[in-house]
Design an enzyme around this catalytic site. Structure first.
Site, mmCIF file in Angstrom:
data_model
loop_
_atom_site.group_PDB
_atom_site.id
_atom_site.type_symbol
_atom_site.label_atom_id
_atom_site.label_comp_id
_atom_site.label_asym_id
_atom_site.label_seq_id
_atom_site.Cartn_x
_atom_site.Cartn_y
_atom_site.Cartn_z
ATOM 1 N N GLU A 39 0.790 -1.244 0.000
ATOM 2 C CA GLU A 39 0.000 0.000 0.000
ATOM 3 C C GLU A 39 0.820 1.291 0.000
ATOM 4 O O GLU A 39 0.279 2.355 -0.273
ATOM 5 C CB GLU A 39 -0.999 0.018 1.161
ATOM 6 C CG GLU A 39 -0.357 0.208 2.496
ATOM 7 C CD GLU A 39 -1.239 0.970 3.473
ATOM 8 O OE1 GLU A 39 -2.457 0.993 3.306
ATOM 9 O OE2 GLU A 39 -0.667 1.542 4.399
ATOM 10 N N ASN A 40 2.134 1.208 0.273
ATOM 11 C CA ASN A 40 2.988 2.401 0.218
ATOM 12 C C ASN A 40 4.076 2.278 -0.852
ATOM 13 O O ASN A 40 5.043 3.050 -0.845
ATOM 14 C CB ASN A 40 3.662 2.653 1.569
ATOM 15 C CG ASN A 40 2.686 2.732 2.718
ATOM 16 O OD1 ASN A 40 2.698 1.891 3.622
ATOM 17 N ND2 ASN A 40 1.809 3.715 2.688
ATOM 18 N N ASN A 67 -5.221 0.859 4.321
ATOM 19 C CA ASN A 67 -5.976 2.096 4.157
ATOM 20 C C ASN A 67 -5.522 2.914 2.946
ATOM 21 O O ASN A 67 -6.241 3.802 2.498
ATOM 22 C CB ASN A 67 -5.877 2.950 5.431
ATOM 23 C CG ASN A 67 -4.447 3.202 5.859
ATOM 24 O OD1 ASN A 67 -3.656 2.274 5.983
ATOM 25 N ND2 ASN A 67 -4.107 4.445 6.088
ATOM 26 N N HIS A 68 -4.334 2.629 2.410
ATOM 27 C CA HIS A 68 -3.853 3.343 1.213
ATOM 28 C C HIS A 68 -4.031 2.530 -0.076
ATOM 29 O O HIS A 68 -3.488 2.900 -1.114
ATOM 30 C CB HIS A 68 -2.376 3.719 1.371
ATOM 31 C CG HIS A 68 -2.136 4.783 2.398
ATOM 32 N ND1 HIS A 68 -2.604 6.069 2.264
ATOM 33 C CD2 HIS A 68 -1.499 4.738 3.590
ATOM 34 C CE1 HIS A 68 -2.247 6.783 3.324
ATOM 35 N NE2 HIS A 68 -1.589 5.995 4.155
ATOM 36 N N HIS A 150 -3.689 -5.125 9.196
ATOM 37 C CA HIS A 150 -3.196 -3.771 8.965
ATOM 38 C C HIS A 150 -3.876 -2.827 9.963
ATOM 39 O O HIS A 150 -5.041 -2.455 9.775
ATOM 40 C CB HIS A 150 -3.526 -3.382 7.520
ATOM 41 C CG HIS A 150 -2.768 -2.204 7.031
ATOM 42 N ND1 HIS A 150 -1.456 -2.269 6.635
ATOM 43 C CD2 HIS A 150 -3.131 -0.910 6.889
ATOM 44 C CE1 HIS A 150 -1.052 -1.077 6.254
ATOM 45 N NE2 HIS A 150 -2.049 -0.223 6.404
#
Ligand code: FE2
Length: 270
Positions: A39-40, A67-68, A150
């Protein structure tokens, strides 16, 4: 089966560490299946198709999110074309899935991605979703289950471990980017509160420290940026799963100057 997990890959420095070290580690430690949190991976926020193809080529078999996950909108197309999950406790009408089943070394492996609640988007209850999904997998005869939880709060992660202990082979937390020191095996379940990032290690959670420092000094928000130059680290858990249990596990910290630290998970006695 020998399964490895890499936490949040943060930007180009994280991708560079995968490129440099993952093929070598995968071969040396005879790893059958590698899971990593994406996600990052694209400049700290989300995942582009180009970067997805890039990191998969370094030796990743399944990518987990958080969440990303939707920070790069193209993720919608990748759900159909790549082995990419998003947290399973997003509502059912949201695209993608948070649970996939793989054939690994002659056994089935389920990868389940969940997201916590503290300081996170509003989703369905992670704990109820975890319980019902694991029950369904067991009914289907799938014993080897790995969970990427997460979440921000350590207490949520510990609670998830207490809920699923003995029911899954491994639970490892992601999202904080800061590794914790509690890698253990209890009731056949490997557990680590947070895996820690793969990327820059000499700043604030893999991001240039200027903006976070300004934010903490003034209260004014800014856009976090991945540094161009930094000291880097790759952090990975390696776990042996069989018949739904983890029999042994260790963590590797690979530094960009070549230093490698190996730490065994402790085994909690009954
Ligand atoms: Fe996150």
């Amino acid at each position: 089966m020998r399964v490895a997990f890499i936490g949040d890959i943060v930007g180009r420095p994280g991708r560079e560490m995968l490129k440099k070290y993952l093929p070598k580690i995968r071969k040396e430690y005879e790893i059958d299946f590698v899971i990593a949190n994406y996600e990052n991976a694209s400049h700290g926020f989300g995942l582009t198709p180009k970067n997805a193809n890039e990191i998969v080529a370094y030796g990743l078999d399944c990518l987990t999110g958080g969440n990303h996950s939707w920070d790069k909108k193209e993720i919608e197309t990748l759900f159909d074309t790549h082995e990419i999950l998003r947290p399973h406790n997003y509502p059912d009408d949201v695209s993608g899935t948070g649970c996939k089943i793989y054939d690994v070394a002659g056994e089935k492996l389920a990868v389940l991605n969940l997201m916590g609640h503290y300081s996170m988007p509003l989703t369905d209850n992670a704990f109820r979703k975890a319980k019902s999904t694991v029950e369904t997998l067991h009914v289907e005869g799938i014993k080897n289950i790995f969970v990427d939880f997460h979440a921000e709060a350590t207490s949520e992660k510990r609670a998830m471990m207490m809920l699923l202990q003995g029911q899954v082979a491994g639970i490892i937390g992601t999202h904080t980017h800061v590794s914790t020191d509690d890698f253990q095996i209890a009731n056949g379940t490997a557990y680590l509160t947070d895996m820690g990032l793969t990327g820059c290690r000499d700043n604030v959670i893999g991001m240039d420290e200027k903006v976070p420092l300004k934010q903490f000094m003034t209260g004014l928000k800014g856009h976090f940026d991945v540094p161009k130059n930094c000291k880097k680290i790759l952090q990975m858990a390696i776990m042996d799963f069989s018949d739904g249990k983890c029999s042994g596990a260790f963590k590797l910290k690979q530094f960009d100057d070549g230093e490698l630290l190996k730490t065994d998970a402790w085994i909690e006695k009954d």
